[in-house]
Enzyme design. Structure first.
Site, PDB file in Angstrom:
ATOM      1  N   ASP A 103      22.477 -11.987  28.011  1.00 59.95           N
ATOM      2  CA  ASP A 103      23.647 -12.512  27.293  1.00 59.95           C
ATOM      3  C   ASP A 103      24.132 -13.811  27.934  1.00 59.95           C
ATOM      4  OD1 ASP A 103      24.467 -10.903  29.544  1.00 59.95           O
ATOM      5  OD2 ASP A 103      26.526 -10.970  28.810  1.00 59.95           O
ATOM      6  N   GLU A 168      26.231  -8.778  30.782  1.00 59.28           N
ATOM      7  CA  GLU A 168      26.707  -9.130  32.129  1.00 59.28           C
ATOM      8  C   GLU A 168      28.018  -9.899  32.066  1.00 59.28           C
ATOM      9  OE1 GLU A 168      27.616 -10.983  35.750  1.00 59.28           O
ATOM     10  OE2 GLU A 168      27.029 -12.168  34.009  1.00 59.28           O
TER      11      GLU A 168
HETATM   12 ZN    ZN Z   1      25.161 -14.809  34.982  1.00 63.45          ZN
END
Ligand code: ZN
Length: 432
Positions: A103, A168
């Site tokens: 992501d 994340e």
């Molecule tokens: Zn990162």
């Protein structure tokens, strides 16, 4: 089969690995850019998840040839795939993980970008795109490190696990935390989380400070500025408290641990909320914040107690009331020792590729490696990065992409240990 040619010396083999990576340079950059065209934003950032990027990566993994691919889809309103790809090694009892995230964060203010954040452009040896450094460079490098070995028909020293995780940037609930809940990690796994680094690649991040954010609410009594005796100046009391706290807390918690940059705990006043809108009123309430980054050796409760002690004194002196609210209180994860095998192996590979001596360091916090460390595993964070994460005009340096690919290839092969200049983390508490 697939054994290293016997007559080849270590150096000759290293050269072969390096030239194989060099030979794939165009292909690496092309697939890197292909991946960066796919946004992969979490729903919390208004995106449709990591599904499309995961499909792209699955195709690459199949081309490269890994032995197992496991998909862990975290439940959500949009696809949140976590890809675990395993290449079997000579020693099947041991595993080296390289965990990167798919992501990205949103581009932010569009006018600050000189090019389209999701249409990568190569300029002066850099690839410009959102996600180029965070975390695309290391993801692609970890993948092509494996392809280099496969091309040479070299079997890795141990099982290599490439983990491409989701989520994340918005808390890791659908990514690392979800995977930890599946119990797929083993105690002695070697884990690299290459999601931060510095421009010369010398920092092997192994430790973080505890994070303590405090909201300081000072209450006095509002009155006209010309007659201060009729009120209690909350701003003045708050400032007095702030100055005393900074002086005394810094003295009391002054230990230094040399692996950290900076080596001591830090206590900084940061945000200040507006009080009265006009100049001629004495404020009855005043609010500011302290950002404290505390060495893991200290207990945050002890810091809180001392801060409260200063507040009590200022209350007695001024008649104001001072409230202290923790806004964030995150205990540092247990540090990974600087002499841990994963740190030494990575340091050795970095040394061989870049001719530098990387050192274990601690930072003010925090990376997603802390989640892994808190769960009881050693984890090291590294990358040769210009630190462009989340910036407008984010880029990755092509030489870093290629160099880091060599680092992973050597690591997978089983880089011979050399001196890294690495020190331990236990050393060096210095009190003044
Ligand atoms: Zn990162």
């Amino acid at each position: 089969m697939n054994e290293i040619p016997e007559k080849m010396t270590d150096n000759a083999l290293t050269d072969k690995i390096f030239s194989t990576v060099e030979g794939m340079r165009d292909e690496i950059v092309e697939n890197f850019m292909g991946m960066l065209r796919i946004p992969a934003l979490s729903p919390a950032n208004g995106g449709e998840g990591e599904g499309k990027k995961a499909e792209y990566l699955m195709r690459l993994l199949k081309e490269i040839g890994v032995d197992e691919i496991k998909l862990y889809d975290a439940p959500d309103t949009v696809p949140r795939p976590n890809i675990i790809a395993i290449k079997h090694g000579k020693d099947r009892t041991r595993r080296l993980w390289v965990m990167t995230h798919t992501d990205v964060v949103p581009p932010g203010e569009a006018s600050l970008w000189e090019t389209d954040p999701f249409e990568p452009v190569v300029k002066n040896g850099k690839v410009y795109a959102r996600g180029a450094e965070d975390n695309g460079q290391e993801l692609m490098a970890s993948l092509y490190g494996l392809k280099a070995l496969n091309k040479l028909r070299i079997i890795p020293a141990m099982d290599i696990v490439l983990a491409f995780v989701a989520d994340e940037e918005t808390g890791s609930e659908k990514g690392i935390k979800f995977l930890l809940g599946k119990g797929i990690f083993k105690k002695d796994d070697l884990i690299i989380v290459p999601d931060a680094g510095n421009p010369d690649g010398t920092e092997l991040e192994v430790a973080e400070k505890s994070i303590l954010w405090l909201k300081i609410i000072t209450k006095g009594k509002q009155c006209h500025a010309s007659t201060p005796g009729r009120g209690i100046n909350a701003f003045a009391a708050g400032m007095r408290f702030g100055v005393l706290t900074l002086e005394e807390i810094k003295k009391e918690f002054d230990a230094e641990n040399r692996i950290f940059k900076p080596p001591a705990s830090t206590f900084e006043p940061t945000k200040k909320e507006a009080n009265v809108p006009n100049v001629n009123t004495i404020p009855g309430e005043d609010v500011f914040y302290l950002d404290c980054r505390i060495l893991p050796e200290y207990d945050m409760e002890e810091v809180m107690k001392s801060v409260r002690g200063v507040a009590d004194r200022v209350e007695r002196e001024t008649g104001a009331r001072i409230g202290i609210e923790p806004v964030q209180m995150e205990r540092a994860a247990p540090p990974t020792p600087g002499d841990a095998e994963v740190v030494q192996l990575l340091g050795s590979a970095v040394n061989q590729v870049y001719g530098i001596k990387p050192k274990p360091v601690g930072i003010g916090g925090g990376t997603c490696a802390a989640i892994v460390r808190r769960a009881g595993f050693n984890a090291v964070v590294w990358g040769k990065l210009d630190d462009m994460a989340h910036s407008p005009n984010e880029y990755a340096v092509v030489e870093n992409l290629i160099g880091d690919t060599k680092v992973y290839a050597l690591l997978y092969f089983g880089a011979p240990m050399t001196t890294t200049g690495a020190g331990g983390t236990k050393n060096l508490i210095i009190s003044r």
